[in-house]
Design an enzyme around this catalytic site. Structure first.
Site, mmCIF file in Angstrom:
data_model
loop_
_atom_site.group_PDB
_atom_site.id
_atom_site.type_symbol
_atom_site.label_atom_id
_atom_site.label_comp_id
_atom_site.label_asym_id
_atom_site.label_seq_id
_atom_site.Cartn_x
_atom_site.Cartn_y
_atom_site.Cartn_z
ATOM 1 N N ALA A 72 4.696 41.215 -8.585
ATOM 2 C CA ALA A 72 4.329 42.326 -9.464
ATOM 3 C C ALA A 72 3.343 41.896 -10.540
ATOM 4 O O ALA A 72 3.287 40.737 -10.955
ATOM 5 C CB ALA A 72 5.577 42.909 -10.106
ATOM 6 N N LEU A 81 9.754 40.712 -14.169
ATOM 7 C CA LEU A 81 8.908 41.243 -13.103
ATOM 8 C C LEU A 81 8.886 40.210 -11.983
ATOM 9 O O LEU A 81 8.790 39.010 -12.235
ATOM 10 C CB LEU A 81 7.480 41.484 -13.601
ATOM 11 C CG LEU A 81 7.202 42.764 -14.391
ATOM 12 C CD1 LEU A 81 5.773 42.747 -14.919
ATOM 13 C CD2 LEU A 81 7.435 44.005 -13.546
ATOM 14 N N ASP A 82 8.967 40.675 -10.735
ATOM 15 C CA ASP A 82 8.892 39.777 -9.592
ATOM 16 C C ASP A 82 7.536 39.066 -9.564
ATOM 17 O O ASP A 82 6.539 39.597 -10.076
ATOM 18 C CB ASP A 82 9.072 40.553 -8.288
ATOM 19 C CG ASP A 82 10.424 41.234 -8.202
ATOM 20 O OD1 ASP A 82 11.404 40.666 -8.730
ATOM 21 O OD2 ASP A 82 10.499 42.330 -7.613
ATOM 22 N N PRO A 83 7.455 37.878 -8.956
ATOM 23 C CA PRO A 83 6.152 37.201 -8.840
ATOM 24 C C PRO A 83 5.082 38.084 -8.192
ATOM 25 O O PRO A 83 3.899 37.998 -8.558
ATOM 26 C CB PRO A 83 6.470 35.981 -7.975
ATOM 27 C CG PRO A 83 7.908 35.675 -8.288
ATOM 28 C CD PRO A 83 8.557 37.023 -8.465
#
Length: 336
Positions: A59, A55-57
């Site tokens: 998200a 997951l992206d930071p």
């Protein structure tokens, strides 16, 4: 005169332990998936850990974390179907396709109707071609693309086919009421799909560009109704209730094996598999990877059924051979 020390140097060294299970972590915003993984690995003192899909930071939401032997099924969970809720900000494109990037272009947002938005969403549903973001964890030459992008290298990212099961409008109230040009969207997709790319492409179809302002992962198969744990909640449990209560937050490995077809074997068969030997069968389904369980429902690992119905071990858990041998000895006839 004493030299001040870094507070981190005074922390006791983590004594890791063998621990098996799956944690359904509610990843907080601002941490990378690997940073979140390392936080919980130290919190649980787990020798070995891995997550099942970054997951992206920016998200938040479900990040399944596998400890110990559960890491052997993590690769299969990477390809699972996933669901997200995202907020698209229309009118601005960024170099990362989300709010953490630098703005590249700003355009006026045209007058949009629900019908026009729905039509654009339908064009991005089903089997589609998608170009992943330049700032992504995809590797080229053994190095993530984001590392190359940060150095200013020119990167050409090829399109690839992905599966978008659902891309639906949840709310356009802000936009239609004359407020912020925001769309709240639901996404269900298969492996390799980037929500940032979907939102970017939606913005182009609407003629104004867009980027992800918010992103939350709701579920990952087979965890459709997950009981997620926050980092803060886990840290409080550890401090006030102790490690035994903390360990009770873990799911058994079998919970993560529900997406594979199930094959059950007896003690003698388990012992053969544990020695690396195959079983003739026939076992269904042919040509598929399967979850191997013993007669009591305990997971033994992953196997593969060939075209003739034979079962061979692929990745077995460390207790598979030992359990099979012990059960076989217990079931053996004894002299009076």
């Amino acid at each position: 005169m004493a030299t001040p020390t870094d507070p981190r140097e005074r922390r006791p060294r983590t004594v890791f332990r063998r621990l098996d299970g799956i944690l359904l972590l509610d990843k907080p915003q601002g941490l990378s998936s690997n940073q979140a993984l390392q936080r919980v690995r130290h919190l649980f003192r787990a020798e070995k850990g891995g997550h099942t899909g970054s997951l992206d930071p920016l998200a938040t939401g479900l990040l399944p974390v596998c400890f110990g032997e559960a890491t052997k099924i993590a690769g299969g969970l990477l390809g699972a179907r996933k669901a997200y809720e995202t907020v698209a900000r229309l009118g601005i494109t960024t170099d990362t396709d989300d709010a953490e990037g630098q703005a590249l272009r700003e355009r006026p947002v045209p007058v949009l109707t629900i019908d026009a938005i729905d039509a654009a969403l339908r064009r991005l549903t089903g089997r589609i071609r998608q170009r992943p973001p330049i700032y992504s964890a995809l590797k080229r030459g053994g190095e993530p693309l984001y590392a190359k992008a940060r150095r200013g290298e020119t990167i050409a990212v090829e399109e690839r086919e992905v599966e978008v099961h659902a891309f639906d409008l949840l709310s356009a109230a802000d936009l239609l009421d004359g407020g912020e040009p925001l769309l709240r969207l639901n996404v269900e997709c298969g492996s390799g799909t980037y929500v940032r790319s979907l939102v970017r492409d939606l913005g182009e179809l609407l003629g104004c560009g867009a980027h992800v302002a918010e992103l939350r992962r709701l579920w990952v198969d087979p965890f459709r109704d997950p009981r997620m744990w926050t980092l803060d909640g886990l840290e409080q449990l550890r401090e006030h209730a102790g490690e035994r209560v903390l360990d009770a937050c873990l799911l058994p490995i079998e919970a993560g094996m529900a997406s594979w077809p199930e094959v059950r074997v007896n003690a003698v068969q388990a012992q053969r598999l544990g020695r690396g030997q195959g079983l003739r069968g026939p076992y269904p389904p042919r040509g598929r990877q399967v979850a191997i369980l013993d007669e009591q429902g305990r997971g033994l690992g992953l196997g593969e059924v060939d075209a003739e119905g034979g079962l061979r071990p692929v990745r077995l858990f460390r207790w598979a051979a030992v359990a099979g041998a012990a059960e076989a000895r217990a079931d053996a006839p004894r002299c009076p």
